[in-house]
Design a protein around this motif. Structure first.
Motif, mmCIF file in Angstrom:
data_model
loop_
_atom_site.group_PDB
_atom_site.id
_atom_site.type_symbol
_atom_site.label_atom_id
_atom_site.label_comp_id
_atom_site.label_asym_id
_atom_site.label_seq_id
_atom_site.Cartn_x
_atom_site.Cartn_y
_atom_site.Cartn_z
ATOM 1 N N PRO A 21 12.317 -0.538 -8.879
ATOM 2 C CA PRO A 21 11.132 -0.390 -8.028
ATOM 3 C C PRO A 21 9.931 -1.216 -8.490
ATOM 4 C CG PRO A 21 11.889 1.761 -8.816
ATOM 5 C CD PRO A 21 12.752 0.717 -9.439
ATOM 6 N N ALA A 22 9.879 -1.550 -9.761
ATOM 7 C CA ALA A 22 8.756 -2.353 -10.258
ATOM 8 C C ALA A 22 8.726 -3.721 -9.588
ATOM 9 C CB ALA A 22 8.832 -2.499 -11.771
ATOM 10 N N LYS A 23 9.899 -4.257 -9.257
ATOM 11 C CA LYS A 23 9.971 -5.540 -8.565
ATOM 12 C C LYS A 23 9.484 -5.439 -7.123
ATOM 13 C CE LYS A 23 13.656 -7.682 -11.231
ATOM 14 N NZ LYS A 23 15.011 -8.240 -11.209
ATOM 15 N N MET A 24 9.378 -4.219 -6.635
ATOM 16 C CA MET A 24 8.961 -3.979 -5.251
ATOM 17 C C MET A 24 7.491 -3.554 -5.168
ATOM 18 S SD MET A 24 11.817 -4.662 -3.813
ATOM 19 C CE MET A 24 11.690 -4.123 -2.132
ATOM 20 N N ALA A 25 6.759 -3.640 -6.264
ATOM 21 C CA ALA A 25 5.392 -3.120 -6.327
ATOM 22 C C ALA A 25 4.481 -3.715 -5.248
ATOM 23 C CB ALA A 25 4.793 -3.351 -7.706
ATOM 24 N N GLN A 85 2.769 -1.604 -2.191
ATOM 25 C CA GLN A 85 1.312 -1.600 -2.010
ATOM 26 C C GLN A 85 0.940 -2.046 -0.596
ATOM 27 O OE1 GLN A 85 -1.050 -0.527 -4.221
ATOM 28 N NE2 GLN A 85 -2.613 -0.889 -2.674
ATOM 29 N N LEU A 86 1.518 -3.147 -0.148
ATOM 30 C CA LEU A 86 1.198 -3.641 1.197
ATOM 31 C C LEU A 86 1.679 -2.681 2.277
ATOM 32 C CD1 LEU A 86 1.837 -7.459 0.783
ATOM 33 C CD2 LEU A 86 -0.362 -6.331 1.194
ATOM 34 N N ALA A 109 -4.182 -6.899 12.151
ATOM 35 C CA ALA A 109 -3.220 -7.961 12.450
ATOM 36 C C ALA A 109 -2.959 -8.815 11.211
ATOM 37 C CB ALA A 109 -3.727 -8.822 13.605
ATOM 38 N N ALA A 110 -4.021 -9.164 10.505
ATOM 39 C CA ALA A 110 -3.873 -9.986 9.300
ATOM 40 C C ALA A 110 -3.062 -9.252 8.229
ATOM 41 C CB ALA A 110 -5.244 -10.383 8.758
ATOM 42 N N LEU A 111 -3.336 -7.984 8.035
ATOM 43 C CA LEU A 111 -2.610 -7.208 7.025
ATOM 44 C C LEU A 111 -1.154 -7.004 7.436
ATOM 45 C CD1 LEU A 111 -2.633 -5.760 4.338
ATOM 46 C CD2 LEU A 111 -3.532 -3.737 5.502
ATOM 47 N N CYS A 112 -0.916 -6.778 8.723
ATOM 48 C CA CYS A 112 0.462 -6.637 9.201
ATOM 49 C C CYS A 112 1.256 -7.909 8.938
ATOM 50 C CB CYS A 112 0.485 -6.313 10.692
ATOM 51 S SG CYS A 112 0.087 -4.600 11.100
ATOM 52 N N GLU A 146 5.736 -10.365 3.009
ATOM 53 C CA GLU A 146 6.261 -9.803 1.764
ATOM 54 C C GLU A 146 7.614 -9.148 2.000
ATOM 55 O OE1 GLU A 146 6.855 -8.818 -2.111
ATOM 56 O OE2 GLU A 146 5.278 -10.132 -1.352
ATOM 57 N N CYS A 147 7.729 -8.374 3.049
ATOM 58 C CA CYS A 147 8.997 -7.693 3.334
ATOM 59 C C CYS A 147 10.128 -8.688 3.574
ATOM 60 C CB CYS A 147 8.849 -6.766 4.541
ATOM 61 S SG CYS A 147 8.053 -5.192 4.158
ATOM 62 N N GLU A 148 9.805 -9.822 4.167
ATOM 63 C CA GLU A 148 10.831 -10.827 4.445
ATOM 64 C C GLU A 148 11.388 -11.471 3.174
ATOM 65 O OE1 GLU A 148 8.625 -13.159 7.233
ATOM 66 O OE2 GLU A 148 9.331 -11.967 8.937
ATOM 67 N N LYS A 149 10.748 -11.268 2.058
ATOM 68 C CA LYS A 149 11.236 -11.787 0.779
ATOM 69 C C LYS A 149 12.386 -10.955 0.223
ATOM 70 C CE LYS A 149 6.722 -13.615 -0.583
ATOM 71 N NZ LYS A 149 5.609 -13.463 -1.539
#
Length: 109
Positions: A33-37, A41-42, A72-75, A81-84
């Motif tokens: 989970p640390a790699k998903m920090a 957060q986002l 919109a910017a945050l989304c 990030e999720c696409e990574k």
């Protein structure tokens, strides 16, 4: 605009918030989970802002457009990030974040 004009965006924001919470929770259950920090957060920030955006639109707030612009910017940032990550929950989150970003951009215009 009134609530009925904003209903699609409100629904997109609420769906996005729900999937962001799910994604954050699922990321915490990943092997490391640390790699998903950053993703976690986002996810949490995006979910919170999506909920606020939906509330302000529902209230007919004069600030709704400004908040939708930020949402919109945050989304988009959350989607990137999720696409990574190569897992189903992040893929679903990225898809709904992008949809929400489009709806919020339309509302903010």
């Amino acid at each position: 605009m009134n609530y009925h004009d904003q209903k699609t965006c409100v629904e997109a924001c609420l769906s996005c918030a729900s999937v962001c919470y799910h994604c954050a929770s699922s990321c915490l259950k990943e092997e490391d989970p640390a790699k998903m920090a950053r993703c976690i957060q986002l996810d949490m920030e995006c979910a919170a802002l999506c909920e606020v955006s939906a509330r302000l639109m529902s209230l007919g707030s004069e600030q709704a457009a400004a908040v939708c612009r930020i949402c919109a910017a945050l989304c988009r940032e959350c989607a990137e990030e999720c696409e990574k990550h190569r897992n189903e929950h992040c893929a679903e989150c990225a898809r709904l974040c992008r949809k929400c970003a489009e709806e919020c951009e339309y509302m903010a215009a």
